[in-house]
Design a protein around this motif. Sequence first.
Motif, PDB file in Angstrom:
ATOM      1  N   PRO A  55      -1.902  -2.930  -5.604  1.00  8.97           N
ATOM      2  CA  PRO A  55      -1.474  -2.783  -4.208  1.00  8.97           C
ATOM      3  C   PRO A  55       0.048  -2.849  -4.065  1.00  8.97           C
ATOM      4  CG  PRO A  55      -3.111  -4.531  -4.428  1.00  8.97           C
ATOM      5  CD  PRO A  55      -2.772  -4.100  -5.805  1.00  8.97           C
ATOM      6  N   GLY A  56       0.694  -3.575  -5.003  1.00 10.03           N
ATOM      7  CA  GLY A  56       2.159  -3.729  -4.964  1.00 10.03           C
ATOM      8  C   GLY A  56       2.879  -2.396  -4.972  1.00 10.03           C
ATOM      9  N   GLU A  57       2.311  -1.428  -5.676  1.00  9.11           N
ATOM     10  CA  GLU A  57       2.947  -0.096  -5.761  1.00  9.11           C
ATOM     11  C   GLU A  57       3.048   0.543  -4.376  1.00  9.11           C
ATOM     12  OE1 GLU A  57       1.793   3.150  -8.364  1.00  9.11           O
ATOM     13  OE2 GLU A  57       1.093   1.663  -9.805  1.00  9.11           O
ATOM     14  N   LEU A  58       2.001   0.343  -3.560  1.00 12.44           N
ATOM     15  CA  LEU A  58       1.981   0.928  -2.200  1.00 12.44           C
ATOM     16  C   LEU A  58       2.906   0.135  -1.282  1.00 12.44           C
ATOM     17  CD1 LEU A  58      -0.591   2.144  -3.493  1.00 12.44           C
ATOM     18  CD2 LEU A  58      -1.708   1.904  -1.297  1.00 12.44           C
ATOM     19  N   MET A  59       2.895  -1.179  -1.485  1.00 15.17           N
ATOM     20  CA  MET A  59       3.698  -2.065  -0.637  1.00 15.17           C
ATOM     21  C   MET A  59       5.184  -1.753  -0.767  1.00 15.17           C
ATOM     22  SD  MET A  59       1.496  -4.289   0.601  1.00 15.17           S
ATOM     23  CE  MET A  59      -0.161  -4.889   0.294  1.00 15.17           C
ATOM     24  N   THR A  60       5.622  -1.501  -2.002  1.00 19.90           N
ATOM     25  CA  THR A  60       7.063  -1.358  -2.244  1.00 19.90           C
ATOM     26  C   THR A  60       7.518   0.105  -2.245  1.00 19.90           C
ATOM     27  OG1 THR A  60       6.612  -1.435  -4.609  1.00 19.90           O
ATOM     28  CG2 THR A  60       7.262  -3.506  -3.570  1.00 19.90           C
ATOM     29  N   SER A  61       6.590   1.029  -2.087  1.00 20.00           N
ATOM     30  CA  SER A  61       6.979   2.445  -2.088  1.00 20.00           C
ATOM     31  C   SER A  61       7.900   2.739  -0.901  1.00 20.00           C
ATOM     32  CB  SER A  61       5.721   3.315  -1.994  1.00 20.00           C
ATOM     33  OG  SER A  61       6.078   4.598  -1.536  1.00 20.00           O
ATOM     34  N   THR A  62       9.009   3.402  -1.170  1.00 16.43           N
ATOM     35  CA  THR A  62       9.952   3.720  -0.080  1.00 16.43           C
ATOM     36  C   THR A  62       9.466   4.942   0.710  1.00 16.43           C
ATOM     37  OG1 THR A  62      11.215   4.948  -1.695  1.00 16.43           O
ATOM     38  CG2 THR A  62      12.014   2.731  -1.143  1.00 16.43           C
ATOM     39  N   GLU A  63       8.487   5.643   0.149  1.00 13.22           N
ATOM     40  CA  GLU A  63       7.991   6.855   0.836  1.00 13.22           C
ATOM     41  C   GLU A  63       6.917   6.539   1.875  1.00 13.22           C
ATOM     42  OE1 GLU A  63       7.428  10.655  -1.547  1.00 13.22           O
ATOM     43  OE2 GLU A  63       7.327   9.051  -3.052  1.00 13.22           O
ATOM     44  N   ILE A  64       6.217   5.409   1.684  1.00 12.04           N
ATOM     45  CA  ILE A  64       5.072   5.081   2.551  1.00 12.04           C
ATOM     46  C   ILE A  64       5.534   4.333   3.809  1.00 12.04           C
ATOM     47  CG2 ILE A  64       2.969   3.641   2.669  1.00 12.04           C
ATOM     48  CD1 ILE A  64       2.411   4.483  -0.235  1.00 12.04           C
ATOM     49  N   ASP A  65       5.057   4.828   4.988  1.00 12.74           N
ATOM     50  CA  ASP A  65       5.430   4.198   6.268  1.00 12.74           C
ATOM     51  C   ASP A  65       4.380   3.195   6.736  1.00 12.74           C
ATOM     52  OD1 ASP A  65       7.572   6.206   6.696  1.00 12.74           O
ATOM     53  OD2 ASP A  65       5.878   7.588   6.936  1.00 12.74           O
ATOM     54  N   ALA A  66       3.105   3.486   6.439  1.00 17.07           N
ATOM     55  CA  ALA A  66       2.023   2.670   7.011  1.00 17.07           C
ATOM     56  C   ALA A  66       0.925   2.469   5.973  1.00 17.07           C
ATOM     57  CB  ALA A  66       1.438   3.366   8.237  1.00 17.07           C
ATOM     58  N   LEU A  67       0.286   1.296   6.050  1.00 17.20           N
ATOM     59  CA  LEU A  67      -0.798   0.995   5.111  1.00 17.20           C
ATOM     60  C   LEU A  67      -2.096   0.726   5.855  1.00 17.20           C
ATOM     61  CD1 LEU A  67       0.833  -1.359   2.460  1.00 17.20           C
ATOM     62  CD2 LEU A  67      -0.176   0.875   2.060  1.00 17.20           C
ATOM     63  N   ALA A  68      -3.175   1.264   5.344  1.00 19.89           N
ATOM     64  CA  ALA A  68      -4.500   0.956   5.896  1.00 19.89           C
ATOM     65  C   ALA A  68      -5.167  -0.046   4.964  1.00 19.89           C
ATOM     66  CB  ALA A  68      -5.331   2.224   6.011  1.00 19.89           C
ATOM     67  N   VAL A  69      -5.603  -1.178   5.527  1.00 21.38           N
ATOM     68  CA  VAL A  69      -6.255  -2.224   4.733  1.00 21.38           C
ATOM     69  C   VAL A  69      -7.760  -2.123   4.972  1.00 21.38           C
ATOM     70  CG1 VAL A  69      -6.436  -4.715   4.348  1.00 21.38           C
ATOM     71  CG2 VAL A  69      -4.208  -3.690   4.915  1.00 21.38           C
ATOM     72  N   VAL A  70      -8.474  -1.589   3.976  1.00 21.67           N
ATOM     73  CA  VAL A  70      -9.904  -1.299   4.136  1.00 21.67           C
ATOM     74  C   VAL A  70     -10.696  -2.028   3.053  1.00 21.67           C
ATOM     75  CG1 VAL A  70     -11.493   0.575   4.754  1.00 21.67           C
ATOM     76  CG2 VAL A  70      -9.042   1.007   4.770  1.00 21.67           C
ATOM     77  N   THR A  71     -10.373  -3.290   2.900  1.00 19.92           N
ATOM     78  CA  THR A  71     -10.961  -4.140   1.865  1.00 19.92           C
ATOM     79  C   THR A  71     -11.805  -5.237   2.539  1.00 19.92           C
ATOM     80  OG1 THR A  71      -8.905  -5.360   1.986  1.00 19.92           O
ATOM     81  CG2 THR A  71      -9.098  -3.769   0.195  1.00 19.92           C
ATOM     82  N   PRO A  72     -12.515  -6.054   1.769  1.00 20.36           N
ATOM     83  CA  PRO A  72     -13.306  -7.132   2.389  1.00 20.36           C
ATOM     84  C   PRO A  72     -12.431  -8.093   3.208  1.00 20.36           C
ATOM     85  CG  PRO A  72     -13.973  -6.775   0.126  1.00 20.36           C
ATOM     86  CD  PRO A  72     -12.750  -5.942   0.317  1.00 20.36           C
ATOM     87  N   VAL A  73     -13.067  -8.736   4.171  1.00 26.44           N
ATOM     88  CA  VAL A  73     -12.358  -9.539   5.184  1.00 26.44           C
ATOM     89  C   VAL A  73     -11.410 -10.579   4.571  1.00 26.44           C
ATOM     90  CG1 VAL A  73     -12.693 -11.015   7.201  1.00 26.44           C
ATOM     91  CG2 VAL A  73     -14.380  -9.261   6.665  1.00 26.44           C
ATOM     92  N   TRP A  74     -11.863 -11.274   3.522  1.00 31.14           N
ATOM     93  CA  TRP A  74     -11.062 -12.392   2.991  1.00 31.14           C
ATOM     94  C   TRP A  74      -9.740 -11.904   2.390  1.00 31.14           C
ATOM     95  CZ3 TRP A  74      -9.823 -12.762  -2.232  1.00 31.14           C
ATOM     96  CH2 TRP A  74     -10.538 -11.927  -3.085  1.00 31.14           C
ATOM     97  N   THR A  75      -9.614 -10.609   2.113  1.00 28.40           N
ATOM     98  CA  THR A  75      -8.370 -10.085   1.519  1.00 28.40           C
ATOM     99  C   THR A  75      -7.396  -9.565   2.582  1.00 28.40           C
ATOM    100  OG1 THR A  75      -9.229  -7.827   1.325  1.00 28.40           O
ATOM    101  CG2 THR A  75      -9.674  -9.283  -0.529  1.00 28.40           C
ATOM    102  N   HIS A  76      -7.851  -9.423   3.835  1.00 25.46           N
ATOM    103  CA  HIS A  76      -7.029  -8.763   4.866  1.00 25.46           C
ATOM    104  C   HIS A  76      -5.671  -9.445   5.063  1.00 25.46           C
ATOM    105  CE1 HIS A  76     -10.662  -6.738   7.105  1.00 25.46           C
ATOM    106  NE2 HIS A  76     -10.569  -6.381   5.851  1.00 25.46           N
ATOM    107  N   TYR A  77      -5.719 -10.792   5.176  1.00 24.79           N
ATOM    108  CA  TYR A  77      -4.495 -11.529   5.523  1.00 24.79           C
ATOM    109  C   TYR A  77      -3.389 -11.314   4.478  1.00 24.79           C
ATOM    110  CZ  TYR A  77      -1.368 -15.547   5.734  1.00 24.79           C
ATOM    111  OH  TYR A  77      -0.262 -16.352   5.738  1.00 24.79           O
ATOM    112  N   ASP A  78      -3.698 -11.542   3.205  1.00 19.34           N
ATOM    113  CA  ASP A  78      -2.667 -11.428   2.153  1.00 19.34           C
ATOM    114  C   ASP A  78      -2.118 -10.010   2.073  1.00 19.34           C
ATOM    115  OD1 ASP A  78      -2.534 -14.005   1.290  1.00 19.34           O
ATOM    116  OD2 ASP A  78      -4.128 -13.784  -0.214  1.00 19.34           O
ATOM    117  N   LEU A  79      -3.021  -9.033   2.101  1.00 17.54           N
ATOM    118  CA  LEU A  79      -2.572  -7.639   1.978  1.00 17.54           C
ATOM    119  C   LEU A  79      -1.748  -7.234   3.200  1.00 17.54           C
ATOM    120  CD1 LEU A  79      -5.853  -6.068   0.510  1.00 17.54           C
ATOM    121  CD2 LEU A  79      -3.670  -6.334  -0.691  1.00 17.54           C
ATOM    122  N   ALA A  80      -2.219  -7.605   4.391  1.00 17.78           N
ATOM    123  CA  ALA A  80      -1.509  -7.234   5.619  1.00 17.78           C
ATOM    124  C   ALA A  80      -0.145  -7.914   5.674  1.00 17.78           C
ATOM    125  CB  ALA A  80      -2.345  -7.635   6.834  1.00 17.78           C
TER     126      ALA A  80
END
Length: 333
Positions: A55-80
């Motif tokens: 997920p770090g690759e998407l987080m730090t990409s300078t090209e990406i403006d927005a992320l969709a978090v479509v994982t199980p509930v317990w992972t939402h907070y950390d990823l978001a």
Amino acid sequence: MVKFGVIGYGYWGPNIVRNLNQLEEAKVLAVCDKSPAARKRVQKAYPQVHVTTDPGELMTSTEIDALAVVTPVWTHYDLAKTALENGKHIFVEKPFTSNTAQAEELINLAARKNLKIIMDHTFLFTGAVQKIAQLLKEGTLGKLYYYDSMRVNLGLFQHDVNVLWDLAPHDLSIMDHLISEDPEAVVATGQTHLNGFEDVAFITVYFPDKIIAHINVNWLSPVKVRTTLIGGEKKMLVWNDLEADEKIKIYDRGIEVTNQQGLYNLLVNYRSGDMWSPQVKQIEALHQELAYFVDCIVKNQTPMNDGKAGLRVVKMLEAASESLRQRGALVYL
Ligand SMILES: NC(=O)c1ccc[n+]([C@@H]2O[C@H](COP(=O)([O-])OP(=O)(O)OC[C@H]3O[C@@H](n4cnc5c(N)ncnc54)[C@H](O)[C@@H]3O)[C@@H](O)[C@H]2O)c1
């Protein structure tokens, strides 16, 4: 053009990727999933999309403006949280987070960074809910009495949350949208039969002005039912989401109670008038919702289903969980 990264390509993720790619003003640049089988499916369907396990690759990409978090509930907070810290707008699956403290922290973080949070409260974008909202706004139903929903089917069993956190967010977000009053208290009961998580649950929500809501959610039902009754003083409606054409039926039925002159006897008159089915727009709700999110980003507007809407739903879920633990105690919000 808003460029997206999508994390999670299990059951629901493919719908997000497909709908984003259909939008003229959006493009999916990368998809991340821990599962090799999921990554294989992405590669096959979208050979031009970058696929990764990190997920770090998407987080730090300078090209990406927005992320969709479509994982199980317990992972939402950390990823978001990491996404917001890296300057990305976020689309988060329901329910927003595992508790209210996490939701509040994400809302504050997004506000500080001037970033958007949109909650996937998909049903708000269905033709049926939009029609019901219009009927309530125009006063067709009159004073609202109750919202009563049955959302049951066999499975899909989740491994991180109970049936309440899995299915009830749909009704709670619909109620949050339709009922202008803030809920006052919650009662919930339920039972575990198979994997330690409640698989059958009943929630009652008390609102001011004698409005009451009831939600029946169940993973152990032999049949799929998606039926909601909404009762008002003037009209009542039945919304059967499994109906292809006549999803909503409005009944001119009700009860008028009067006092007989000079007597204290109550006179009960039953009104039994017409039934009709209004036209409901046949649209893919997720498509509308994602288009709306992209529009909010481009125009710098706050979505109606923002982090605060997500928080209100999590608040009700948290209260319902507390009530469930106490076998149906009344929990004030
Ligand atoms: N809005 C709706 O109508 C709707 C419908 C279904 C599911 N959902 C929501 O979508 C979310 C996902 O549900 P699902 O049914 O697709 O679950 P799922 O288990 O089928 O898929 C989740 C995927 O995320 C991947 N994953 C998990 N943690 C990860 C991580 N840290 N990094 C990368 N990948 C990771 C898993 O490998 C899996 O492929 C849940 O929040 C659920 O409530 C919403």
